[in-house]
Write a protein that holds these residues in place. Sequence first.
Motif, short mmCIF file in Angstrom:
data_model
loop_
_atom_site.label_atom_id
_atom_site.label_comp_id
_atom_site.label_asym_id
_atom_site.label_seq_id
_atom_site.Cartn_x
_atom_site.Cartn_y
_atom_site.Cartn_z
N ASP A 114 -25.92 2.60 35.85
CA ASP A 114 -25.27 1.61 37.19
C ASP A 114 -25.75 2.44 38.16
O ASP A 114 -25.83 3.67 38.26
N VAL A 115 -26.54 1.93 39.32
CA VAL A 115 -27.19 2.50 40.45
C VAL A 115 -25.66 1.58 41.64
O VAL A 115 -25.93 0.57 41.67
N PHE A 116 -25.34 2.60 41.98
CA PHE A 116 -25.13 2.44 43.34
C PHE A 116 -25.52 2.77 44.68
O PHE A 116 -25.86 2.95 45.30
N LEU A 117 -25.59 0.97 45.28
CA LEU A 117 -26.12 0.51 46.14
C LEU A 117 -25.05 0.66 47.76
O LEU A 117 -24.24 0.53 47.67
N PRO A 118 -25.96 1.24 48.59
CA PRO A 118 -24.79 1.83 49.83
C PRO A 118 -25.11 0.19 50.68
O PRO A 118 -25.57 -0.40 50.33
N GLY A 119 -23.82 0.13 51.15
CA GLY A 119 -24.11 -1.59 51.92
C GLY A 119 -24.26 -1.32 53.68
O GLY A 119 -24.45 -0.40 54.22
N SER A 120 -24.91 -2.18 54.22
CA SER A 120 -25.06 -2.17 55.45
C SER A 120 -24.56 -3.17 56.52
O SER A 120 -23.99 -2.77 57.58
N ARG A 121 -22.86 -3.48 55.87
CA ARG A 121 -22.17 -4.02 57.25
C ARG A 121 -20.24 -2.95 57.28
O ARG A 121 -19.52 -2.76 56.29
N ASN A 122 -20.84 -2.13 58.29
CA ASN A 122 -18.76 -1.07 58.39
C ASN A 122 -19.49 -1.03 56.96
O ASN A 122 -18.32 0.03 56.60
N CYS A 123 -20.49 0.19 56.31
CA CYS A 123 -20.09 0.60 55.72
C CYS A 123 -20.96 2.26 56.32
O CYS A 123 -21.84 2.48 56.66
N ASN A 124 -20.09 2.91 54.91
CA ASN A 124 -20.30 5.08 55.74
C ASN A 124 -20.74 5.29 54.14
O ASN A 124 -19.47 6.42 53.82
N CYS A 125 -21.23 5.34 53.45
CA CYS A 125 -21.50 5.63 51.58
C CYS A 125 -21.32 7.08 51.33
O CYS A 125 -22.85 7.07 51.84
N GLN A 126 -19.98 7.87 50.81
CA GLN A 126 -21.21 8.77 50.19
C GLN A 126 -20.77 9.29 48.93
O GLN A 126 -19.56 8.68 48.53
N PRO A 127 -22.06 9.09 48.41
CA PRO A 127 -23.66 9.38 48.87
C PRO A 127 -23.76 8.18 48.96
O PRO A 127 -23.01 7.19 48.57
N ALA A 128 -25.10 7.72 49.53
CA ALA A 128 -25.84 5.88 49.96
C ALA A 128 -26.43 5.16 48.26
O ALA A 128 -25.00 4.80 47.95
N THR A 129 -26.52 6.24 48.21
CA THR A 129 -27.02 5.90 46.53
C THR A 129 -26.93 6.88 45.54
O THR A 129 -27.41 8.10 45.30
N CYS A 130 -26.99 6.44 44.15
CA CYS A 130 -26.17 7.44 43.39
C CYS A 130 -26.52 6.52 41.76
O CYS A 130 -26.33 5.31 41.99
N THR A 131 -26.66 7.35 40.81
CA THR A 131 -26.60 6.96 39.62
C THR A 131 -25.74 7.03 38.51
O THR A 131 -25.25 8.53 38.82
N THR A 132 -25.01 6.30 37.41
CA THR A 132 -24.26 7.22 36.28
C THR A 132 -24.66 5.82 35.25
O THR A 132 -24.85 5.08 34.99
N ALA A 133 -25.10 7.76 33.90
CA ALA A 133 -26.22 6.43 33.32
C ALA A 133 -24.99 6.69 32.02
O ALA A 133 -24.42 7.71 31.56
N TYR A 134 -25.40 5.98 31.11
CA TYR A 134 -24.72 6.21 30.09
C TYR A 134 -25.46 6.23 28.51
O TYR A 134 -26.19 5.32 28.74
N ILE A 135 -25.17 6.67 27.57
CA ILE A 135 -25.56 6.36 26.58
C ILE A 135 -24.78 6.00 25.89
O ILE A 135 -23.59 6.01 25.43
N ILE A 136 -25.13 4.50 24.83
CA ILE A 136 -24.31 3.87 24.17
C ILE A 136 -24.95 3.33 22.54
O ILE A 136 -25.96 3.45 22.22
N GLN A 137 -23.60 3.40 21.61
CA GLN A 137 -24.34 2.76 20.74
C GLN A 137 -22.91 1.72 20.45
O GLN A 137 -21.79 1.08 20.30
N GLY A 138 -23.90 0.43 19.69
CA GLY A 138 -22.33 -0.48 19.68
C GLY A 138 -22.93 -1.07 17.78
O GLY A 138 -24.41 -1.09 17.34
N GLU A 139 -21.56 -1.65 17.39
CA GLU A 139 -21.42 -1.76 15.63
C GLU A 139 -20.92 -3.43 15.76
O GLU A 139 -20.34 -3.54 16.54
N ARG A 140 -21.72 -3.74 14.60
CA ARG A 140 -21.32 -4.97 15.21
C ARG A 140 -20.45 -5.91 14.48
O ARG A 140 -19.42 -5.35 13.08
N ARG A 141 -19.47 -6.28 15.49
CA ARG A 141 -17.89 -6.90 15.04
C ARG A 141 -17.90 -7.98 13.56
O ARG A 141 -16.82 -7.89 13.19
#
Length: 201
Positions: A173-200
Amino acid sequence: MRLKRLVLAVLPAAAIAVAMACYSDPVYPGNQVLGTFRFEARLDPARTTCDASVRDFAQLDDAGVFRFEGTFSRDTDAGTGYFTVQGFSRDAGYEGQYATSTLKATAPRATCGTGCEDSAIEETLKVMLFSDSQARSLNRDCKQSDGGIPSGTVPGPTENGYDVSLACGSLTDVFLPGSRNCNCQPATCTTAYIIQGERRD
């Protein structure tokens, strides 16, 4: 997957992990359903630049994971693919044993200020799909995979459905800043996950 404040039609997977919904008799787009998987996502600290303790950026349980279900399908005639979570389908691409799905959506967050209108998240799911015989060779554990293709029959259609039982990869997930009335802190950052999926199914 987590962004529960988004419009439901464009929810990233991380958002839907915390959404409550009930669906019956699901219909998946395309003419070939590969399978429905139960995913477990664990934070990947080495690739995460967001503060994962802030709920804007990660919503993990006490074990440091979140869980969700998703279904891979495709239209073999049109060459299009899909990934469906809680009844909402997004585009997916298939190349060899890899499946990739990217979605960008507006996502209000407290760390951008109360008046921010257009902050966004771009989410990418990328997994390698393994057949049942390949999954057995990995002991059904993604940690046993080194990114290569293990021995066994490659995933494909059979008379009993599509032969795929394990999905290993990442969710970013890459979090991106907005341009309308935004003061994003931090402006941009990334949350990353390692995933495993098992067939249901």
